[in-house]
Design a protein around this motif. Structure first.
Motif, PDB file in Angstrom:
ATOM      1  N   PHE A 228     -17.495  -1.597  73.038  1.00  0.00           N
ATOM      2  CA  PHE A 228     -16.582  -0.458  73.118  1.00  0.00           C
ATOM      3  C   PHE A 228     -16.447   0.333  71.819  1.00  0.00           C
ATOM      4  O   PHE A 228     -15.697   1.310  71.771  1.00  0.00           O
ATOM      5  CB  PHE A 228     -15.190  -0.940  73.552  1.00  0.00           C
ATOM      6  N   GLN A 229     -17.138  -0.080  70.778  1.00  0.00           N
ATOM      7  CA  GLN A 229     -17.089   0.615  69.488  1.00  0.00           C
ATOM      8  C   GLN A 229     -15.656   0.738  68.957  1.00  0.00           C
ATOM      9  O   GLN A 229     -15.227   1.804  68.508  1.00  0.00           O
ATOM     10  CB  GLN A 229     -17.729   2.009  69.611  1.00  0.00           C
ATOM     11  N   VAL A 230     -14.921  -0.362  69.025  1.00  0.00           N
ATOM     12  CA  VAL A 230     -13.576  -0.445  68.459  1.00  0.00           C
ATOM     13  C   VAL A 230     -13.628  -1.484  67.345  1.00  0.00           C
ATOM     14  O   VAL A 230     -13.875  -2.666  67.601  1.00  0.00           O
ATOM     15  CB  VAL A 230     -12.530  -0.862  69.512  1.00  0.00           C
ATOM     16  N   HIS A 231     -13.415  -1.044  66.118  1.00  0.00           N
ATOM     17  CA  HIS A 231     -13.599  -1.925  64.976  1.00  0.00           C
ATOM     18  C   HIS A 231     -12.254  -2.328  64.372  1.00  0.00           C
ATOM     19  O   HIS A 231     -11.370  -1.496  64.166  1.00  0.00           O
ATOM     20  CB  HIS A 231     -14.477  -1.244  63.927  1.00  0.00           C
ATOM     21  N   PHE A 232     -12.113  -3.612  64.092  1.00  0.00           N
ATOM     22  CA  PHE A 232     -10.891  -4.177  63.526  1.00  0.00           C
ATOM     23  C   PHE A 232     -11.030  -4.304  62.013  1.00  0.00           C
ATOM     24  O   PHE A 232     -12.042  -4.813  61.518  1.00  0.00           O
ATOM     25  CB  PHE A 232     -10.617  -5.573  64.100  1.00  0.00           C
ATOM     26  N   SER A 233     -10.010  -3.858  61.294  1.00  0.00           N
ATOM     27  CA  SER A 233      -9.964  -4.110  59.858  1.00  0.00           C
ATOM     28  C   SER A 233      -9.445  -5.528  59.624  1.00  0.00           C
ATOM     29  O   SER A 233      -8.905  -6.172  60.537  1.00  0.00           O
ATOM     30  CB  SER A 233      -9.048  -3.107  59.164  1.00  0.00           C
ATOM     31  N   LYS A 234      -9.582  -6.026  58.411  1.00  0.00           N
ATOM     32  CA  LYS A 234      -9.092  -7.375  58.099  1.00  0.00           C
ATOM     33  C   LYS A 234      -7.581  -7.464  58.285  1.00  0.00           C
ATOM     34  O   LYS A 234      -7.067  -8.459  58.797  1.00  0.00           O
ATOM     35  CB  LYS A 234      -9.468  -7.742  56.662  1.00  0.00           C
TER      36      LYS A 234
ATOM     37  N   MET B 108       0.491  -1.383  63.255  1.00  0.00           N
ATOM     38  CA  MET B 108      -0.956  -1.420  63.088  1.00  0.00           C
ATOM     39  C   MET B 108      -1.653  -1.050  64.385  1.00  0.00           C
ATOM     40  O   MET B 108      -1.084  -1.166  65.467  1.00  0.00           O
ATOM     41  CB  MET B 108      -1.403  -2.822  62.653  1.00  0.00           C
ATOM     42  N   SER B 109      -2.902  -0.633  64.283  1.00  0.00           N
ATOM     43  CA  SER B 109      -3.722  -0.335  65.458  1.00  0.00           C
ATOM     44  C   SER B 109      -4.407  -1.603  65.955  1.00  0.00           C
ATOM     45  O   SER B 109      -4.443  -2.617  65.251  1.00  0.00           O
ATOM     46  CB  SER B 109      -4.781   0.715  65.100  1.00  0.00           C
ATOM     47  N   ASN B 110      -4.946  -1.532  67.176  1.00  0.00           N
ATOM     48  CA  ASN B 110      -5.715  -2.639  67.756  1.00  0.00           C
ATOM     49  C   ASN B 110      -4.926  -3.944  67.775  1.00  0.00           C
ATOM     50  O   ASN B 110      -5.406  -4.996  67.333  1.00  0.00           O
ATOM     51  CB  ASN B 110      -7.025  -2.850  66.973  1.00  0.00           C
ATOM     52  N   GLN B 111      -3.720  -3.898  68.319  1.00  0.00           N
ATOM     53  CA  GLN B 111      -2.849  -5.080  68.276  1.00  0.00           C
ATOM     54  C   GLN B 111      -2.557  -5.686  69.650  1.00  0.00           C
ATOM     55  O   GLN B 111      -1.640  -6.492  69.790  1.00  0.00           O
ATOM     56  CB  GLN B 111      -1.538  -4.720  67.579  1.00  0.00           C
ATOM     57  N   GLY B 112      -3.324  -5.331  70.660  1.00  0.00           N
ATOM     58  CA  GLY B 112      -3.116  -5.937  71.963  1.00  0.00           C
ATOM     59  C   GLY B 112      -1.841  -5.445  72.626  1.00  0.00           C
ATOM     60  O   GLY B 112      -1.301  -4.393  72.290  1.00  0.00           O
ATOM     61  N   ASN B 113      -1.342  -6.245  73.568  1.00  0.00           N
ATOM     62  CA  ASN B 113      -0.204  -5.822  74.392  1.00  0.00           C
ATOM     63  C   ASN B 113       1.124  -6.141  73.722  1.00  0.00           C
ATOM     64  O   ASN B 113       1.318  -7.222  73.156  1.00  0.00           O
ATOM     65  CB  ASN B 113      -0.277  -6.526  75.747  1.00  0.00           C
ATOM     66  N   TRP B 114       2.077  -5.220  73.819  1.00  0.00           N
ATOM     67  CA  TRP B 114       3.393  -5.372  73.212  1.00  0.00           C
ATOM     68  C   TRP B 114       4.147  -6.587  73.742  1.00  0.00           C
ATOM     69  O   TRP B 114       4.993  -7.162  73.054  1.00  0.00           O
ATOM     70  CB  TRP B 114       4.255  -4.123  73.487  1.00  0.00           C
ATOM     71  N   TYR B 115       3.838  -6.999  74.986  1.00  0.00           N
ATOM     72  CA  TYR B 115       4.594  -8.076  75.636  1.00  0.00           C
ATOM     73  C   TYR B 115       4.545  -9.368  74.825  1.00  0.00           C
ATOM     74  O   TYR B 115       5.543 -10.085  74.717  1.00  0.00           O
ATOM     75  CB  TYR B 115       4.043  -8.307  77.034  1.00  0.00           C
ATOM     76  N   VAL B 116       3.371  -9.681  74.263  1.00  0.00           N
ATOM     77  CA  VAL B 116       3.232 -10.925  73.504  1.00  0.00           C
ATOM     78  C   VAL B 116       4.124 -10.900  72.271  1.00  0.00           C
ATOM     79  O   VAL B 116       4.776 -11.898  71.943  1.00  0.00           O
ATOM     80  CB  VAL B 116       1.760 -11.150  73.108  1.00  0.00           C
ATOM     81  N   TYR B 117       4.199  -9.757  71.601  1.00  0.00           N
ATOM     82  CA  TYR B 117       5.071  -9.640  70.429  1.00  0.00           C
ATOM     83  C   TYR B 117       6.535  -9.763  70.840  1.00  0.00           C
ATOM     84  O   TYR B 117       7.348 -10.375  70.124  1.00  0.00           O
ATOM     85  CB  TYR B 117       4.824  -8.302  69.727  1.00  0.00           C
ATOM     86  N   ALA B 118       6.857  -9.197  71.998  1.00  0.00           N
ATOM     87  CA  ALA B 118       8.228  -9.282  72.504  1.00  0.00           C
ATOM     88  C   ALA B 118       8.607 -10.722  72.811  1.00  0.00           C
ATOM     89  O   ALA B 118       9.659 -11.212  72.383  1.00  0.00           O
ATOM     90  CB  ALA B 118       8.386  -8.408  73.746  1.00  0.00           C
ATOM     91  N   ILE B 119       7.743 -11.407  73.548  1.00  0.00           N
ATOM     92  CA  ILE B 119       8.085 -12.755  73.986  1.00  0.00           C
ATOM     93  C   ILE B 119       8.138 -13.716  72.806  1.00  0.00           C
ATOM     94  O   ILE B 119       8.956 -14.650  72.778  1.00  0.00           O
ATOM     95  CB  ILE B 119       7.096 -13.247  75.074  1.00  0.00           C
ATOM     96  N   MET B 120       7.291 -13.506  71.799  1.00  0.00           N
ATOM     97  CA  MET B 120       7.353 -14.369  70.609  1.00  0.00           C
ATOM     98  C   MET B 120       8.655 -14.140  69.843  1.00  0.00           C
ATOM     99  O   MET B 120       9.254 -15.094  69.319  1.00  0.00           O
ATOM    100  CB  MET B 120       6.154 -14.105  69.704  1.00  0.00           C
ATOM    101  N   LEU B 121       9.114 -12.892  69.782  1.00  0.00           N
ATOM    102  CA  LEU B 121      10.410 -12.611  69.160  1.00  0.00           C
ATOM    103  C   LEU B 121      11.536 -13.262  69.953  1.00  0.00           C
ATOM    104  O   LEU B 121      12.444 -13.880  69.379  1.00  0.00           O
ATOM    105  CB  LEU B 121      10.632 -11.100  69.074  1.00  0.00           C
ATOM    106  N   PHE B 122      11.479 -13.140  71.267  1.00  0.00           N
ATOM    107  CA  PHE B 122      12.515 -13.736  72.114  1.00  0.00           C
ATOM    108  C   PHE B 122      12.527 -15.256  71.982  1.00  0.00           C
ATOM    109  O   PHE B 122      13.598 -15.871  71.964  1.00  0.00           O
ATOM    110  CB  PHE B 122      12.300 -13.341  73.579  1.00  0.00           C
ATOM    111  N   TYR B 123      11.330 -15.865  71.898  1.00  0.00           N
ATOM    112  CA  TYR B 123      11.266 -17.309  71.696  1.00  0.00           C
ATOM    113  C   TYR B 123      11.959 -17.705  70.383  1.00  0.00           C
ATOM    114  O   TYR B 123      12.620 -18.745  70.310  1.00  0.00           O
ATOM    115  CB  TYR B 123       9.811 -17.771  71.636  1.00  0.00           C
TER     116      TYR B 123
END
Length: 292
Positions: free
Chosen positions: A51-57, A73-88
């Motif tokens: 897909f020609q999407v490049h991740f920085s370090k 940051m860019s290229n960080q996947g779905n917001w839900y995972v960040y939400a659920i980890m905060l809720f945990y």
């Protein structure tokens, strides 16, 4: 999504009842991190070669440590995972407040109001998508605390149905007349504070009534439920990147249906692959412990 957050709140409350804080944290990491880190590796490889999407370090570090979303940051996947980890992370506080309260309903209402107030500074900010969901998660925890003490009568089911209808009417009004405020001010999400709990309980009642005649359906839904995180990640990624392949099957609608089906199949396969690998390594560790 909101139903999953509600169910997560219920599950986490039960988990905190059974486990101490350290074991609770370990269990949460075991559930999320193998999937999330594997998904990161796959995203990097597909991004580079397909897909020609490049991740920085820094983006890789942000992704792996669940901080990239919060740091914009860019290229960080779905917001839900960040939400659920905060809720945990904050769940032990919610659990303690609800569990140790002599007036749980009042404590629950205070927590909901407080979480609504906390979400206000995030108006017109994408992070509102997370903070507007806190009341639903807290509702799940309160439901879990009350399950053994509440007998739901016929009048209660009627009330739940009424709440559900009102919630959808409010959502339609917002969509029809206040469309400019849906994302900036959370009007997409706040109605689900009413919709998600009532709809979840009504669906639970429905499935309980039909479980004897719909076991195959419930078995399929169980598979989807176990694989829900993986399906979410795969579908979100495919919908975001599939158009880059310039593949159209008959028309856009058929292509979208195709992507949905593929997401379900890959997500389920992803879940069982990760689950099998974890079980394999656990068996090796257990054998080593037994052998001293």
């Amino acid at each position: 999504m909101d139903i999953f957050l509600l169910v997560s709140g219920i599950g986490i409350y039960k988990s905190l009842e059974k486990n101490n804080i350290s074991q609770y944290i370990i269990n949460r990491i075991k559930r999320i991190s193998p999937v999330w880190w594997t998904f990161l590796i796959i995203s990097i490889l597909l991004g580079h070669f397909v897909f020609q999407v490049h991740f920085s370090k820094l983006e890789i570090i942000g992704f792996a440590t669940y901080t990239g979303f919060w740091l914009d940051m860019s290229n960080q996947g779905n917001w839900y995972v960040y939400a659920i980890m905060l809720f945990y992370l904050v769940s032990p506080v919610f659990y303690s407040l609800i569990k140790n309260s002599n007036r749980r309903l009042l404590t629950f209402m205070v927590l909901v109001v407080a979480s609504l107030i906390i979400s206000v500074p995030f108006f017109d900010n994408f992070k509102l998508i997370v903070f507007s969901r806190v009341p639903i998660y807290v509702t799940g925890m309160y439901i879990a605390s009350s399950l053994n003490n509440i007998s739901i009568k016929k009048s209660h089911w009627i009330g739940l149905l009424l709440f559900n209808v009102i919630g959808f009417i409010v959502l339609w009004v917002f969509y029809r007349y206040y469309s400019d405020y849906l994302w900036p001010y959370g009007l997409w999400w706040y109605p689900f504070i009413v919709i998600a709990p009532s709809l979840s309980l009504l669906l639970a009642k429905l499935f309980d009534c039909i479980k004897k005649i719909a076991k195959p359906l419930l078995s399929v839904l169980s598979i989807f439920g176990k694989s829900s995180l993986e399906i979410l990640l795969v579908s979100d990624y495919l919908f975001a990147n599939f158009n880059k392949l310039n593949i159209v099957i008959f028309n856009i609608r058929v292509t979208s249906i195709f992507v949905v089906i593929i997401s379900l199949l890959i997500g389920i396969a992803f879940h069982y692959c990760i689950d099998s690998i974890i079980k394999f390594f656990n068996q090796i560790l257990n054998r080593r412990k037994e052998n001293g």
